[in-house]
Scaffold this motif. Sequence first.
Motif, PDB file in Angstrom:
ATOM      1  N   LYS A 225      -1.648   7.347  -5.551  1.00  0.00           N
ATOM      2  CA  LYS A 225      -2.972   6.724  -5.647  1.00  0.00           C
ATOM      3  C   LYS A 225      -3.798   6.975  -4.379  1.00  0.00           C
ATOM      4  CE  LYS A 225      -1.673   3.088  -8.906  1.00  0.00           C
ATOM      5  NZ  LYS A 225      -2.541   3.560 -10.000  1.00  0.00           N
ATOM      6  N   THR A 226      -5.095   7.159  -4.567  1.00  0.00           N
ATOM      7  CA  THR A 226      -6.020   7.374  -3.450  1.00  0.00           C
ATOM      8  C   THR A 226      -6.387   6.034  -2.825  1.00  0.00           C
ATOM      9  OG1 THR A 226      -7.986   7.168  -4.849  1.00  0.00           O
ATOM     10  CG2 THR A 226      -6.982   9.366  -4.665  1.00  0.00           C
ATOM     11  N   SER A 227      -7.048   6.091  -1.663  1.00  0.00           N
ATOM     12  CA  SER A 227      -7.472   4.851  -1.007  1.00  0.00           C
ATOM     13  C   SER A 227      -8.423   4.060  -1.897  1.00  0.00           C
ATOM     14  CB  SER A 227      -8.167   5.174   0.334  1.00  0.00           C
ATOM     15  OG  SER A 227      -7.232   5.625   1.278  1.00  0.00           O
ATOM     16  N   LYS A 228      -9.307   4.753  -2.596  1.00  0.00           N
ATOM     17  CA  LYS A 228     -10.252   4.082  -3.491  1.00  0.00           C
ATOM     18  C   LYS A 228      -9.513   3.378  -4.632  1.00  0.00           C
ATOM     19  CE  LYS A 228     -14.533   4.879  -6.082  1.00  0.00           C
ATOM     20  NZ  LYS A 228     -14.129   4.229  -7.341  1.00  0.00           N
ATOM     21  N   GLN A 229      -8.538   4.064  -5.226  1.00  0.00           N
ATOM     22  CA  GLN A 229      -7.762   3.464  -6.314  1.00  0.00           C
ATOM     23  C   GLN A 229      -6.951   2.262  -5.816  1.00  0.00           C
ATOM     24  OE1 GLN A 229      -5.719   7.080  -7.370  1.00  0.00           O
ATOM     25  NE2 GLN A 229      -6.926   7.347  -9.249  1.00  0.00           N
ATOM     26  N   ILE A 230      -6.403   2.386  -4.620  1.00  0.00           N
ATOM     27  CA  ILE A 230      -5.626   1.285  -4.046  1.00  0.00           C
ATOM     28  C   ILE A 230      -6.533   0.090  -3.781  1.00  0.00           C
ATOM     29  CG2 ILE A 230      -4.296   0.534  -2.023  1.00  0.00           C
ATOM     30  CD1 ILE A 230      -3.245   3.424  -1.831  1.00  0.00           C
ATOM     31  N   SER A 231      -7.710   0.341  -3.250  1.00  0.00           N
ATOM     32  CA  SER A 231      -8.642  -0.752  -2.951  1.00  0.00           C
ATOM     33  C   SER A 231      -9.037  -1.497  -4.220  1.00  0.00           C
ATOM     34  CB  SER A 231      -9.896  -0.205  -2.247  1.00  0.00           C
ATOM     35  OG  SER A 231     -10.688   0.568  -3.131  1.00  0.00           O
TER      36      SER A 231
ATOM     37  N   ILE B  56       0.834  -1.202   0.000  1.00  0.00           N
ATOM     38  CA  ILE B  56       0.000   0.000   0.000  1.00  0.00           C
ATOM     39  C   ILE B  56       0.871   1.256   0.000  1.00  0.00           C
ATOM     40  CG2 ILE B  56      -1.634   1.352   1.389  1.00  0.00           C
ATOM     41  CD1 ILE B  56      -2.910  -1.332   2.224  1.00  0.00           C
ATOM     42  N   LEU B  57       1.968   1.212   0.757  1.00  0.00           N
ATOM     43  CA  LEU B  57       2.874   2.360   0.812  1.00  0.00           C
ATOM     44  C   LEU B  57       3.461   2.658  -0.566  1.00  0.00           C
ATOM     45  CD1 LEU B  57       3.939   4.218   3.115  1.00  0.00           C
ATOM     46  CD2 LEU B  57       5.987   2.808   3.143  1.00  0.00           C
ATOM     47  N   GLN B  58       3.771   1.613  -1.310  1.00  0.00           N
ATOM     48  CA  GLN B  58       4.303   1.785  -2.663  1.00  0.00           C
ATOM     49  C   GLN B  58       3.284   2.486  -3.557  1.00  0.00           C
ATOM     50  OE1 GLN B  58       5.421  -1.859  -4.575  1.00  0.00           O
ATOM     51  NE2 GLN B  58       6.554  -0.847  -6.187  1.00  0.00           N
ATOM     52  N   LEU B  59       2.023   2.120  -3.410  1.00  0.00           N
ATOM     53  CA  LEU B  59       0.968   2.741  -4.220  1.00  0.00           C
ATOM     54  C   LEU B  59       0.702   4.177  -3.772  1.00  0.00           C
ATOM     55  CD1 LEU B  59      -1.451  -0.323  -4.483  1.00  0.00           C
ATOM     56  CD2 LEU B  59       0.061   0.588  -6.256  1.00  0.00           C
ATOM     57  N   ILE B  60       0.839   4.438  -2.476  1.00  0.00           N
ATOM     58  CA  ILE B  60       0.712   5.808  -1.970  1.00  0.00           C
ATOM     59  C   ILE B  60       1.790   6.684  -2.592  1.00  0.00           C
ATOM     60  CG2 ILE B  60       0.956   7.273   0.083  1.00  0.00           C
ATOM     61  CD1 ILE B  60      -0.347   5.005   1.703  1.00  0.00           C
ATOM     62  N   ALA B  61       3.010   6.130  -2.708  1.00  0.00           N
ATOM     63  CA  ALA B  61       4.127   6.876  -3.297  1.00  0.00           C
ATOM     64  C   ALA B  61       3.854   7.235  -4.750  1.00  0.00           C
ATOM     65  CB  ALA B  61       5.419   6.064  -3.191  1.00  0.00           C
TER      66      ALA B  61
ATOM     67  N   LYS C 193     -12.128  -0.324   0.653  1.00  0.00           N
ATOM     68  CA  LYS C 193     -11.515   0.984   0.913  1.00  0.00           C
ATOM     69  C   LYS C 193     -11.281   1.165   2.417  1.00  0.00           C
ATOM     70  CE  LYS C 193     -12.270   5.958   0.474  1.00  0.00           C
ATOM     71  NZ  LYS C 193     -12.286   6.212   1.924  1.00  0.00           N
ATOM     72  N   THR C 194     -12.206   0.682   3.244  1.00  0.00           N
ATOM     73  CA  THR C 194     -12.045   0.806   4.698  1.00  0.00           C
ATOM     74  C   THR C 194     -10.809   0.042   5.178  1.00  0.00           C
ATOM     75  OG1 THR C 194     -13.570  -1.054   4.967  1.00  0.00           O
ATOM     76  CG2 THR C 194     -14.496   1.163   5.158  1.00  0.00           C
ATOM     77  N   THR C 195     -10.493  -1.055   4.502  1.00  0.00           N
ATOM     78  CA  THR C 195      -9.289  -1.819   4.850  1.00  0.00           C
ATOM     79  C   THR C 195      -8.038  -1.015   4.535  1.00  0.00           C
ATOM     80  OG1 THR C 195     -10.427  -3.896   4.390  1.00  0.00           O
ATOM     81  CG2 THR C 195      -8.024  -3.974   4.443  1.00  0.00           C
ATOM     82  N   VAL C 196      -8.046  -0.337   3.393  1.00  0.00           N
ATOM     83  CA  VAL C 196      -6.913   0.516   3.025  1.00  0.00           C
ATOM     84  C   VAL C 196      -6.752   1.630   4.047  1.00  0.00           C
ATOM     85  CG1 VAL C 196      -5.932   2.058   1.280  1.00  0.00           C
ATOM     86  CG2 VAL C 196      -7.201   0.019   0.574  1.00  0.00           C
ATOM     87  N   ASP C 197      -7.871   2.255   4.422  1.00  0.00           N
ATOM     88  CA  ASP C 197      -7.828   3.345   5.406  1.00  0.00           C
ATOM     89  C   ASP C 197      -7.283   2.858   6.745  1.00  0.00           C
ATOM     90  OD1 ASP C 197      -8.814   5.222   3.629  1.00  0.00           O
ATOM     91  OD2 ASP C 197     -10.897   4.858   4.184  1.00  0.00           O
ATOM     92  N   THR C 198      -7.658   1.641   7.120  1.00  0.00           N
ATOM     93  CA  THR C 198      -7.147   1.063   8.370  1.00  0.00           C
ATOM     94  C   THR C 198      -5.646   0.849   8.301  1.00  0.00           C
ATOM     95  OG1 THR C 198      -9.253  -0.040   8.836  1.00  0.00           O
ATOM     96  CG2 THR C 198      -7.301  -0.906   9.945  1.00  0.00           C
ATOM     97  N   HIS C 199      -5.180   0.349   7.157  1.00  0.00           N
ATOM     98  CA  HIS C 199      -3.735   0.162   6.976  1.00  0.00           C
ATOM     99  C   HIS C 199      -3.003   1.503   7.039  1.00  0.00           C
ATOM    100  CE1 HIS C 199      -3.357  -4.083   6.287  1.00  0.00           C
ATOM    101  NE2 HIS C 199      -4.247  -4.093   5.314  1.00  0.00           N
ATOM    102  N   ARG C 200      -3.593   2.542   6.459  1.00  0.00           N
ATOM    103  CA  ARG C 200      -2.993   3.879   6.510  1.00  0.00           C
ATOM    104  C   ARG C 200      -2.825   4.333   7.966  1.00  0.00           C
ATOM    105  NH1 ARG C 200      -3.015   7.538   2.046  1.00  0.00           N
ATOM    106  NH2 ARG C 200      -3.982   6.737   0.141  1.00  0.00           N
ATOM    107  N   LYS C 201      -3.894   4.177   8.745  1.00  0.00           N
ATOM    108  CA  LYS C 201      -3.870   4.590  10.155  1.00  0.00           C
ATOM    109  C   LYS C 201      -2.816   3.800  10.931  1.00  0.00           C
ATOM    110  CE  LYS C 201      -8.742   5.967  10.271  1.00  0.00           C
ATOM    111  NZ  LYS C 201     -10.093   5.641  10.779  1.00  0.00           N
ATOM    112  N   ASN C 202      -2.739   2.503  10.650  1.00  0.00           N
ATOM    113  CA  ASN C 202      -1.756   1.665  11.345  1.00  0.00           C
ATOM    114  C   ASN C 202      -0.329   2.084  11.006  1.00  0.00           C
ATOM    115  OD1 ASN C 202      -3.729   0.165  12.618  1.00  0.00           O
ATOM    116  ND2 ASN C 202      -3.727  -1.473  11.087  1.00  0.00           N
TER     117      ASN C 202
END
Length: 208
Positions: free
Chosen positions: A162-168, A154-159, A175-184
């Motif tokens: 890409k948005t959380s929706k695009q990553i999901s 996910i970090l690679q895609l953030i770099a 998308k909620t799973t991506v958001d949780t990973h971001r928070k973690n």
Amino acid sequence: MAEDHQMLIDGIKSFFEYDDEINIIGTVNNGEELVKLVSLKQPKLVITDIRMPKMDGIEATKIIKQKHPEIKVLAMTMFDQPNAIKQMLDAGATGYILKNSGVKMLSKAIISVANGETFFDPNVAFNFMNSYVDENVTVGKSEKVVLSNREKEILQLIAKGKTSKQISEELFIAKTTVDTHRKNMIRKLNLNGVNELMKYAIDKKYNF
């Protein structure tokens, strides 16, 4: 600062934008332009990659030190081979840091070299480095943070912006799973929000 990847330059400039001690007064994408910029701006310290178009960082460092011996040079590169380190030191650099070490270590390297010390990234070839160590050498401390494989993905895609929706959609997860990973990741890395996570992701892009 000389670096042929503009995204990395932008990330570093953003990180130091409000820094009281470090002011980036110019950036270029190749060695030839670096030599011109140094003559024009007369900075206290130069940050340069090794492999760049037109003129590499080793040759640029030699020219800079010949013309402006008082200017300090810090190498920031992907190469940890002893030969690359030796060539940069022989050219006149007094600092050597790897791109995947993070902007906090870069900050420490800049301050150390600017103050007349020699700074080595802790991840460079120690068997080579030990022959150069004396009382004026600073060795940075590694800051190990363990991220899961999914978090790294996910970090690679953030770099890549890409948005959380695009990553999901790309990873076929909610998308909620991506958001949780971001928070973690923000919690694990001790960052202050999503903007710092983006900066961290850009800074670490060479470590993927």
